[in-house]
Write a protein that holds these residues in place. Structure first.
Motif, short mmCIF file in Angstrom:
data_model
loop_
_atom_site.label_atom_id
_atom_site.label_comp_id
_atom_site.label_asym_id
_atom_site.label_seq_id
_atom_site.Cartn_x
_atom_site.Cartn_y
_atom_site.Cartn_z
N HIS A 37 16.15 32.89 36.81
CA HIS A 37 16.22 31.44 36.97
C HIS A 37 15.70 31.03 38.35
CE1 HIS A 37 18.83 31.93 33.54
NE2 HIS A 37 18.63 30.67 33.28
N VAL A 41 12.47 28.52 38.74
CA VAL A 41 12.55 27.24 39.45
C VAL A 41 11.66 27.28 40.69
CG1 VAL A 41 14.09 25.70 40.72
CG2 VAL A 41 14.81 26.65 38.53
N SER A 42 11.61 28.41 41.37
CA SER A 42 10.73 28.53 42.55
C SER A 42 9.28 28.31 42.16
CB SER A 42 10.88 29.91 43.19
OG SER A 42 12.19 30.09 43.65
N SER A 59 10.80 20.28 36.88
CA SER A 59 12.06 21.02 37.00
C SER A 59 13.17 20.36 36.19
CB SER A 59 12.48 21.12 38.47
OG SER A 59 11.54 21.86 39.19
N TRP A 62 12.54 21.21 32.65
CA TRP A 62 12.89 22.62 32.42
C TRP A 62 14.40 22.77 32.31
CZ3 TRP A 62 15.70 26.22 35.25
CH2 TRP A 62 15.59 27.53 34.82
N GLY A 63 15.11 22.14 33.21
CA GLY A 63 16.58 22.22 33.18
C GLY A 63 17.16 21.59 31.92
#
Length: 117
Positions: A37, A41-42, A59, A62-63
């Motif tokens: 994860h 995210v990075s 992001s 994605w979340g």
């Protein structure tokens, strides 16, 4: 981290809704700090200042997608006290690995383009 998830989950046995919700949040936070994860995210947020808004939206999507799939796959497990078939679990883990590799390649290509251009 061996057994940490089991220990946290055991706190919910026989507990009320607030205890179960607290345990779910603790497991979710532990899950969110898994290396896959953090890497995903990075890769999503990497970029220069001009792309921060785009990275934030990406992001967030994605979340939201991640939370939706966890809810959709986790709800039957909770309601029916049944687990996904082993083959499906392995396939899902393989798909996650492929997505992480694709994110890594995408990040490397973006870095290369930014250095060349």
């Amino acid at each position: 981290m061996l057994g940490l998830d089991d220990w946290i989950a055991s706190l919910a046995h026989g507990g009320g809704l607030l205890v179960v919700a607290a345990v779910a949040i603790a497991l979710g936070l532990r899950h969110a700090t898994d290396p896959d994860h953090v890497a995903a995210v990075s890769a999503l947020v990497a970029g220069d200042g001009e792309q921060r808004g785009r990275a934030a939206r990406l992001s967030l999507c994605w979340g939201a997608g991640h939370a939706t799939s966890l809810f959709a796959l986790g709800l039957p497990v909770v309601l029916y006290r049944a687990y996904l078939p082993e083959g499906l679990q392995r396939g899902a883990e393989g798909a996650v690995g492929i997505v992480i590799c694709a994110l890594a390649v995408s990040l490397l290509l973006r870095l290369r383009r930014s250095r060349d251009g």
